[in-house]
Design a protein around this motif. Structure first.
Motif, PDB file in Angstrom:
ATOM      1  N   VAL A 104       0.933  -1.252   0.311  1.00 17.16           N
ATOM      2  CA  VAL A 104      -0.026   0.113   0.093  1.00 17.16           C
ATOM      3  C   VAL A 104       0.991   1.045  -0.392  1.00 17.16           C
ATOM      4  N   ARG A 262      -1.936  -2.414  10.120  1.00 14.14           N
ATOM      5  CA  ARG A 262      -2.084  -2.852   9.035  1.00 14.14           C
ATOM      6  C   ARG A 262      -3.502  -2.522   8.941  1.00 14.14           C
ATOM      7  N   LEU A 266      -5.288  -0.813   5.654  1.00 18.10           N
ATOM      8  CA  LEU A 266      -6.107  -1.635   4.812  1.00 18.10           C
ATOM      9  C   LEU A 266      -6.940  -0.820   4.493  1.00 18.10           C
TER      10      LEU A 266
END
Length: 289
Positions: A104, A262, A266
């Motif tokens: 990402v 994380r 996301l």
């Protein structure tokens, strides 16, 4: 200072035309009629090509909407910190680990927050409070994370307003994150006094900044207003302890866990992509939707 959790420091006292062809009968077309009709067909084709060529962005957005493809902005992580907070330095590790290999595009922005702005007295390492906090919380966490960190002997601890004005200069030069990391290491690993202008100048020069330009800026108060604006932004977000992170709409107070961070990244990416898909879809003048 009010007592704080094991993973953060709490501030004291802190309260974004159609074409028409005439003169022709349906029966009995002449050669000239065919020529006109051919010309008309060509006009329509040219007109359609021109509309397509003049709106490539609309066509691209239309195609992306049909295929489900979108290009979102980087996920922004804003992290409020103070250079005298050991937990802020310890937050660097989970940030790096969470981003590594995630696939990402992430943009991290460090934000200023003064735990003890002048004239509030700062803490003294020889008093009972700081050593107790470090023994109970800072040192155990640092050992688990493999971070070399020591309670600084600078007494009293420095005010960080001047260092944060230096941060504004560094950020303007594209070195805000590098400057922040250097401040943490200077204080918690090298026992340097971040309240001294000469120390700030030397540290800035070590990361490639113009020391004399910074000295003048600090002396003239060039970045004082920018720093005050940053503090007002912190107040608007109701920041009262550091580190505090905003990852999209997710707020994390204290040193973040890697899985927690994380998931927040996301989730933020998914929200941005959904937003881009919804707001990027459009219908064009040629009837394409």
């Amino acid at each position: 200072m009010n007592d704080h959790a094991a993973t953060n420091h709490t501030a004291t006292d802190h309260t974004a035309t159609d074409h028409t062809v005439s003169g022709h009968t349906v029966s009995g077309h002449t050669a000239n009629d065919h020529a006109v009709n051919d010309h008309t067909a060509n006009d329509h084709a040219a007109h359609d090509r021109a509309r397509h060529d003049q709106a490539p962005q609309g066509r691209a957005a239309h195609d992306r909407a049909l295929t489900g493809q979108s290009k979102s902005d980087p996920v922004k992580i804003r992290i409020w910190s103070d250079y005298v907070c050991p937990f802020c330095m310890l937050a660097e590790g989970p940030l790096e680990e969470a981003i590594e290999g995630l696939g990402v595009d992430v943009e991290i922005e460090w934000k200023p927050f003064e735990l003890r702005p002048h004239p509030h007295p700062t803490l003294r390492p020889e008093d009972e409070y700081l050593p107790a906090v470090w023994q109970r919380a800072v040192y155990p966490m640092a050992r688990r994370m493999g971070v070399d960190i020591t309670l600084p002997t600078v007494s009293p601890q420095p005010y960080t307003r001047l260092a944060f004005e230096g941060y504004q200069y560094a950020a303007e030069q594209g070195k805000g994150a590098e400057y922040t990391a250097r401040m943490f290491r200077a204080f918690f690993q090298e026992d340097q006094d971040l309240g001294e202008p000469d120390v700030l100048i030397r540290l800035a020069e070590e990361i490639g900044l113009d020391g004399q330009a910074l000295r003048k800026a600090l002396g003239d108060g060039t970045y004082s207003a920018a720093h005050q604006d940053a503090l007002r932004e912190a107040a608007a977000h109701r920041i009262q302890s550091v580190p505090t992170l905003l990852v999209g709409d997710t707020r994390i107070e204290g040193v973040p866990g890697v899985p927690q961070l994380r998931k927040a990244i996301l989730d933020a990416q998914a929200a941005q992509e959904e937003q881009a898909t919804v707001h990027g879809a459009a219908c064009s003048v040629d009837g394409g939707c």
